[in-house]
Enzyme design. Sequence first.
Site, short mmCIF file in Angstrom:
data_model
loop_
_atom_site.label_atom_id
_atom_site.label_comp_id
_atom_site.label_asym_id
_atom_site.label_seq_id
_atom_site.Cartn_x
_atom_site.Cartn_y
_atom_site.Cartn_z
CD GLU A 58 1.47 0.07 4.47
OE1 GLU A 58 2.50 0.31 3.82
OE2 GLU A 58 0.33 0.09 3.98
CG ASP A 132 10.66 9.46 6.00
OD1 ASP A 132 10.79 9.28 4.78
OD2 ASP A 132 9.66 10.00 6.50
CE1 TYR A 210 5.19 6.42 -7.16
CE2 TYR A 210 6.37 7.40 -5.31
CZ TYR A 210 5.98 7.43 -6.63
OH TYR A 210 6.38 8.46 -7.44
#
Length: 231
Positions: A58, A132, A210
């Site tokens: 990941e 991002d 999250y």
Amino acid sequence: MGRKNKLQKFQDLKAYPNVIENPEYESNQLFINEDVEIDLSENWAQIHFGNDKPVILELACGRGEYTLQLGRYFPEKNFIGIDVKGARIWQGATIALDENLSNVAFLRSRIEKLGIYFRKGDISEIWITFPDPFLNPTQAKHRLTSPHFLEIYKQIMVPNGIINLKTDDDLLFAYTLKVVESDPHINLLYAENDIYSKPLIDPTLEFKTYYEGMHLEEGKKIKYVKFQLKD
Ligand SMILES: C[S@@+](CC[C@H](N)C(=O)[O-])C[C@H]1O[C@@H](n2cnc3c(N)ncnc32)[C@H](O)[C@@H]1O
């Protein structure tokens, strides 16, 4: 889990048996367990897990929620969450230790260095979770689905390895589709710009990180692209 400051978390990471660290960007050295150096000429991932099961990464794992959930769901596979931020990795690594998840580990390093740490065929699948988006076009090469990064992934994956991207970002979703569709060596397997608007094609897509939680609270749609690097 208790409240700890960043320095205490960094100290913990040095002693955690499930965390491998590249402490200095200028050097390629990796350390585990109080500064035991990893021999990069070995298949260290296999040695770390002590088995021949597939290894799945990941990337930009943050606190490692996806790595943990995949690890619980697939005990027959090994998972390594990778992020540069130690205080975030600490969260996932601490939970993995508490739960004795022996098929879960974390690597604190920059993703740019994966080609140094793994060898061709080491990695069977990659998840990229809410990276991002680097919205400025001049920074496009930093996007984790840019041709530059796909070349790095190709160097370490099994033939026809699978890559999964989950994102909230329209631009990154469109950019990734463009990269995938313009490369004859890539097979697009699935793309959906609002995964929760219909039945999920795979139960693991239900797992949430999250950042995904934050994006959902803001009412954003979650997008998913699955593709295969043809050999
Ligand atoms: C927006 S957060 C997403 C974290 C997590 N996947 C989630 O969904 O909650 C992006 C993460 O990428 C990590 N990151 C960004 N560029 C990286 C790089 N080149 N190498 C390693 N980690 C990177 C950051 O440290 C950050 O934790």
